[in-house]
Design an enzyme around this catalytic site. Structure first.
Site, PDB file in Angstrom:
ATOM      1  CG  HIS A  77      -2.370   1.683  -0.175  1.00  0.00           C
ATOM      2  ND1 HIS A  77      -2.815   1.447  -1.511  1.00  0.00           N
ATOM      3  CD2 HIS A  77      -3.238   0.430   0.236  1.00  0.00           C
ATOM      4  CE1 HIS A  77      -3.368   0.647  -1.958  1.00  0.00           C
ATOM      5  NE2 HIS A  77      -3.645  -0.243  -0.967  1.00  0.00           N
ATOM      6  CE  LYS A 121      -2.159  -3.438   1.140  1.00  0.00           C
ATOM      7  NZ  LYS A 121      -3.716  -3.731   1.508  1.00  0.00           N
ATOM      8  CD  GLU A 169      -7.768  -4.674  -6.765  1.00  0.00           C
ATOM      9  OE1 GLU A 169      -8.224  -3.820  -5.709  1.00  0.00           O
ATOM     10  OE2 GLU A 169      -7.131  -4.417  -7.725  1.00  0.00           O
ATOM     11  CG  HIS A 194       0.266  -1.243  -5.111  1.00  0.00           C
ATOM     12  ND1 HIS A 194       0.605  -0.161  -4.273  1.00  0.00           N
ATOM     13  CD2 HIS A 194      -1.135  -1.033  -5.489  1.00  0.00           C
ATOM     14  CE1 HIS A 194      -0.316   0.831  -4.037  1.00  0.00           C
ATOM     15  NE2 HIS A 194      -1.472   0.051  -4.862  1.00  0.00           N
ATOM     16  CE  LYS A 232      -8.752  -2.223 -10.528  1.00  0.00           C
ATOM     17  NZ  LYS A 232      -8.566  -2.351  -9.057  1.00  0.00           N
TER      18      LYS A 232
END
Ligand code: BG6
Length: 487
Positions: free
Chosen positions: A175, A179, A213, A237, A335
């Site tokens: 995904h 973007k 993140e 990614h 994360k």
């Protein structure tokens, strides 16, 4: 907002329709495209999963992620496109026949099969699609990452899918490729004369790619504990971002032209092993800490057991080709870090001769900051003279292109854009089989180095920038991580 061109009418079957991905991402994406008038009349959405329930019950559950009264009434109109069919995973039950009968009422229409399922069952579902002769000439299959767990499992999955679908009808989603700023990378590089002549080892000192993140593994701990940050984020990614920074100019933006160039970069990535591994890899795991002023648990507590899974990785990668010889690409992702931010930073080399007196201020090399999220934008840091009298004083200032300020900020999200690209058959935004497998080869070498004990797992408190070893990776070479926001 630019004019939206509706796509051709299509049918989409979402397998795994009760799962998180389908309810949080795929259905809302279709809904938003429908609200914007991009999905024409005559499209049908068939939601399929194991649970036995009616279409109405499904729609009530699926509507949970649509907020606001205005949207609720639009949702009711959109819901007319959606039916739910219970199916079994073996491909035997009556639900499969219901799907076949529905699709066969319009056999020439574009068909999308979206596998919102774990990759371990991709092969079985493709076989069932084949068995029921659901795949027509205008069919497309959409697969989610991760494609496998390593090179060999990816190859098995690719073969099982390839036994039913041609490579040109397989759309492997990453995904990040949907973007806005990621798509803009190619335009930035290849539609501006200014950058390309210095976009190489002569002009660039190093590249930093950060995807940080604040969220933890959360409800996906069962999956995440087997994947870790390397497989979950870097293999796909971050490597895709690296590829778009590093590729040679493709001869066109067509599917295979871009993908072939990306493959060359992936194949030129130096495998990290032996002594290089200890120097070039850092892995970490979040311990209890604070996020937004509130205590946050450590990863092991969330996973429910002691675990060696990494939630942070920093890597010094090298691309062994003419353009990038000697230019480190530093990648990092984690994360539960201090801030949510994804950005690419290109640090240029210093000018060859410093003709300005030292007391005028510090000369700094140009730096290009490409912010993917939040606050998408591009910023070029330049040296300039502080205006006004008082002699020569230097200032390091940004040429700033904020997307929110320069353009209408409300553009489609990555899933919306990618779904429409599948309908249009635009393969350029999806990963080709050889790309995925090449990315795994590089990633597998890192996993092997870790198994051989190359880098210990460092704990970092939740809400920080990761373990200090991540900073050392650059500091050792006289460099530091930049924060693009304050570059
Ligand atoms: C997914 C990962 O692919 O990307 C998640 O599986 C991660 O772990 C997510 O949180 C990040 O996506 P974004 O678009 O929020 O940066």
């Amino acid at each position: 907002m630019a004019e939206l061109v509706p796509v051709d009418a299509f049918d989409i079957v979402i397998f795994g329709a009760t799962g998180d991905l389908a309810r949080r991402k795929i259905l809302p994406a279709l809904f938003h495209r429908w609200c914007d008038g991009q999905i024409p009349d005559g499209c049908r959405i068939i939601a399929a999963a194991r649970e036995d329930m009616s279409s109405q019950q499904y729609l009530t559950r699926a509507g949970e992620f649509v907020n606001g009264a205005k949207k609720q009434s639009a949702w009711e109109a959109f819901a007319k496109l959606v039916t739910y069919t219970p199916i079994d995973a073996q491909g035997d039950g009556p639900g499969w026949q219901v799907i076949a009968d529905t699709l066969d009422t319009d056999p020439g229409k574009i068909r999308l099969f979206y596998l919102a399922l774990p990759p371990s069952v991709y092969g079985a579902f493709c076989a069932a699609i084949g068995k029921h002769r659901l795949n027509t000439k205008s069919s497309r299959i959409v697969l989610e990452k991760p494609i496998g767990h390593d090179f060999h499992s990816a190859r098995r999955i690719n073969e099982a899918v390839g036994a039913v679908f041609d490579e040109t009808s397989i759309f492997r989603i990453d995904h990040y490729l949907g973007k806005e700023t990621v798509q803009n990378l190619l335009v930035l590089r290849f539609a501006n004369m200014l950058l390309e002549p210095v976009w190489n080892a002569n002009g660039i000192d190093h590249v930093q790619i950060t995807v940080a993140e604040t969220l933890g593994a959360g409800e996906r701990a069962a999956y995440y504990d087997r994947a870790g940050a390397l497989r979950d984020m870097v293999q796909n990614h971050l490597l895709q971002l690296l590829c778009l920074v590093a590729i040679e100019p493709p001869f066109s933006l067509d599917g295979d032209a871009v993908r072939t160039e990306k493959l060359k970069v992936l194949r030129a990535l130096r495998l990290i092993r032996g002594e290089d591994a200890a120097r070039s890899l850092v892995r970490g795991q979040y311990a209890p800490g604070m996020i937004d002023g509130a205590p946050a648990p450590g990863y092991a507590a969330e996973a429910g057991h002691a675990t060696q899974t990494e939630t942070f990785v920093a890597i010094r990668a090298s691309i062994d080709n003419w353009r990038w010889a000697g230019v480190p690409f530093y990648l990092r992702t984690g994360k539960r870090m201090a801030h949510r931010r994804s950005e690419i930073i290109i640090q240029f080399k210093p000018v060859p001769h410093d003709l300005i007196q030292a007391d005028a201020g510090v000369m700094q090399p140009n730096r290009l900051v490409i912010r993917l999220q939040p606050d998408e934008g591009v910023k070029l840091m330049m040296m300039t003279k502080d205006p006004g009298p008082g002699g020569m004083r230097l200032r390091y200032v940004p040429l700033n292109l904020s997307f929110a300020e320069a353009f209408e900020a409300d553009y489609p999200d990555a899933y919306e854009r990618l779904l429409m690209a599948v309908v249009r058959g635009n393969l350029a935004l999806f990963m080709r089989r050889d790309e995925v497998e090449a990315a795994w080869r590089w990633t597998d070498a890192i996993v092997q180095a870790w198994r051989d004990g190359a880098s210990p797992l460092h704990l970092y408190p939740a809400g920080t920038d990761g373990p200090s070893q991540g900073a050392l990776l650059l500091n050792r070479e006289g460099r530091e991580w930049f924060d693009g926001q304050h570059a």
